[in-house]
Design a protein around this motif. Structure first.
Motif, mmCIF file in Angstrom:
data_model
loop_
_atom_site.group_PDB
_atom_site.id
_atom_site.type_symbol
_atom_site.label_atom_id
_atom_site.label_comp_id
_atom_site.label_asym_id
_atom_site.label_seq_id
_atom_site.Cartn_x
_atom_site.Cartn_y
_atom_site.Cartn_z
ATOM 1 N N LEU A 1 19.125 5.837 18.477
ATOM 2 C CA LEU A 1 20.483 6.086 18.947
ATOM 3 C C LEU A 1 20.521 5.834 20.436
ATOM 4 O O LEU A 1 19.517 6.036 21.138
ATOM 5 C CB LEU A 1 20.915 7.536 18.695
ATOM 6 N N LYS A 2 21.687 5.430 20.932
ATOM 7 C CA LYS A 2 21.884 5.299 22.372
ATOM 8 C C LYS A 2 23.071 6.156 22.759
ATOM 9 O O LYS A 2 24.199 5.910 22.324
ATOM 10 C CB LYS A 2 22.117 3.853 22.780
ATOM 11 N N ALA A 31 22.409 12.136 41.437
ATOM 12 C CA ALA A 31 21.356 12.265 40.438
ATOM 13 C C ALA A 31 21.978 12.714 39.124
ATOM 14 O O ALA A 31 22.787 13.639 39.093
ATOM 15 C CB ALA A 31 20.309 13.274 40.895
ATOM 16 N N MET A 32 21.567 12.051 38.033
ATOM 17 C CA MET A 32 22.116 12.332 36.721
ATOM 18 C C MET A 32 20.984 12.655 35.756
ATOM 19 O O MET A 32 19.892 12.089 35.874
ATOM 20 C CB MET A 32 22.886 11.115 36.197
ATOM 21 N N ALA A 33 21.255 13.508 34.809
ATOM 22 C CA ALA A 33 20.193 13.935 33.898
ATOM 23 C C ALA A 33 20.715 14.135 32.488
ATOM 24 O O ALA A 33 21.917 14.311 32.268
ATOM 25 C CB ALA A 33 19.566 15.231 34.397
ATOM 26 N N TRP A 34 19.761 14.128 31.568
ATOM 27 C CA TRP A 34 20.038 14.480 30.171
ATOM 28 C C TRP A 34 19.286 15.757 29.826
ATOM 29 O O TRP A 34 18.100 15.916 30.162
ATOM 30 C CB TRP A 34 19.591 13.368 29.226
ATOM 31 N N PHE A 35 19.993 16.642 29.146
ATOM 32 C CA PHE A 35 19.444 17.878 28.612
ATOM 33 C C PHE A 35 19.752 17.935 27.120
ATOM 34 O O PHE A 35 20.609 17.210 26.626
ATOM 35 C CB PHE A 35 20.086 19.105 29.283
ATOM 36 N N ARG A 36 19.072 18.835 26.432
ATOM 37 C CA ARG A 36 19.429 19.096 25.041
ATOM 38 C C ARG A 36 19.225 20.576 24.741
ATOM 39 O O ARG A 36 18.465 21.269 25.436
ATOM 40 C CB ARG A 36 18.620 18.235 24.071
ATOM 41 N N GLN A 37 19.906 21.024 23.705
ATOM 42 C CA GLN A 37 19.841 22.445 23.360
ATOM 43 C C GLN A 37 20.033 22.628 21.864
ATOM 44 O O GLN A 37 20.895 21.988 21.258
ATOM 45 C CB GLN A 37 20.918 23.226 24.120
ATOM 46 N N LEU A 92 15.447 16.847 29.877
ATOM 47 C CA LEU A 92 14.689 15.715 29.346
ATOM 48 C C LEU A 92 14.278 14.762 30.461
ATOM 49 O O LEU A 92 13.105 14.620 30.765
ATOM 50 C CB LEU A 92 15.505 14.979 28.286
ATOM 51 N N GLN A 93 15.242 14.101 31.055
ATOM 52 C CA GLN A 93 14.955 13.139 32.109
ATOM 53 C C GLN A 93 16.080 13.156 33.128
ATOM 54 O O GLN A 93 17.214 13.485 32.811
ATOM 55 C CB GLN A 93 14.808 11.717 31.538
ATOM 56 N N LEU A 153 26.051 6.753 32.369
ATOM 57 C CA LEU A 153 24.644 7.118 32.177
ATOM 58 C C LEU A 153 24.295 6.909 30.710
ATOM 59 O O LEU A 153 25.138 7.126 29.835
ATOM 60 C CB LEU A 153 24.445 8.591 32.548
ATOM 61 N N TYR A 154 23.061 6.503 30.456
ATOM 62 C CA TYR A 154 22.639 6.244 29.090
ATOM 63 C C TYR A 154 21.331 6.974 28.778
ATOM 64 O O TYR A 154 20.545 7.295 29.667
ATOM 65 C CB TYR A 154 22.405 4.749 28.869
ATOM 66 N N LEU A 155 21.125 7.195 27.472
ATOM 67 C CA LEU A 155 19.823 7.663 26.986
ATOM 68 C C LEU A 155 19.522 6.910 25.696
ATOM 69 O O LEU A 155 20.164 7.141 24.668
ATOM 70 C CB LEU A 155 19.819 9.164 26.729
ATOM 71 N N GLN A 156 18.573 5.996 25.785
ATOM 72 C CA GLN A 156 18.119 5.277 24.603
ATOM 73 C C GLN A 156 17.044 6.112 23.924
ATOM 74 O O GLN A 156 16.041 6.461 24.558
ATOM 75 C CB GLN A 156 17.551 3.904 24.999
ATOM 76 N N MET A 157 17.264 6.421 22.660
ATOM 77 C CA MET A 157 16.331 7.267 21.925
ATOM 78 C C MET A 157 15.800 6.487 20.726
ATOM 79 O O MET A 157 16.575 6.094 19.848
ATOM 80 C CB MET A 157 17.028 8.548 21.448
#
Length: 127
Positions: free
Chosen positions: A18-19, A33-39, A48-49, A79-83
């Protein structure tokens, strides 16, 4: 008014990709600065990053084990998160966050460090 909106979540099978995207407005995005979190329910929000203004990446967690890649596009303030190789334990609500006060650099993954958050996008990975 600053707004962050995540998209791209969904239900996938283990091993799939998934992206996630986080579209922003109202930020000086290129300098933030941008980040990804999860919960997951009952657990603390996990960083995460993080990606700094100059594309430096801080890996806050080893749980993604090199399967996830953060990136950003300053031209469209996204912002993106490639998973990749998703696992059932990746099931969570995923949030993007902005640290507008940190001079564009990534610091610790403390939730209070990030002053703007999206509403989250749900990722569910079935086995």
């Amino acid at each position: 008014q600053v707004q962050l909106m995540e998209s791209g979540g969904g239900l996938v099978q283990a091993g799939e990709s998934l992206k996630l995207s986080c579209t922003t407005s109202g930020l000086t995005f290129a300098q933030t600065a941008m980040a990804w979190f999860r919960q997951t329910p009952g657990k603390e929000r996990e960083g995460l990053q993080c990606i700094s203004w100059n594309d430096g990446v801080d890996h806050y967690s080893h749980s993604d084990q090199g399967r996830f890649t953060i990136s950003k596009n300053n031209a469209n303030n996204t912002l993106y998160l490639q998973m990749n190789s998703l696992k059932p334990e990746d099931t969570a609500m995923y949030y993007c966050a902005a640290d507008e006060w940190g001079g564009g650099y990534c610091y610790s993954p403390n939730v209070p460090n990030f002053n703007f958050w999206g509403q989250g996008t749900q990722v569910t990975v079935s086995s």
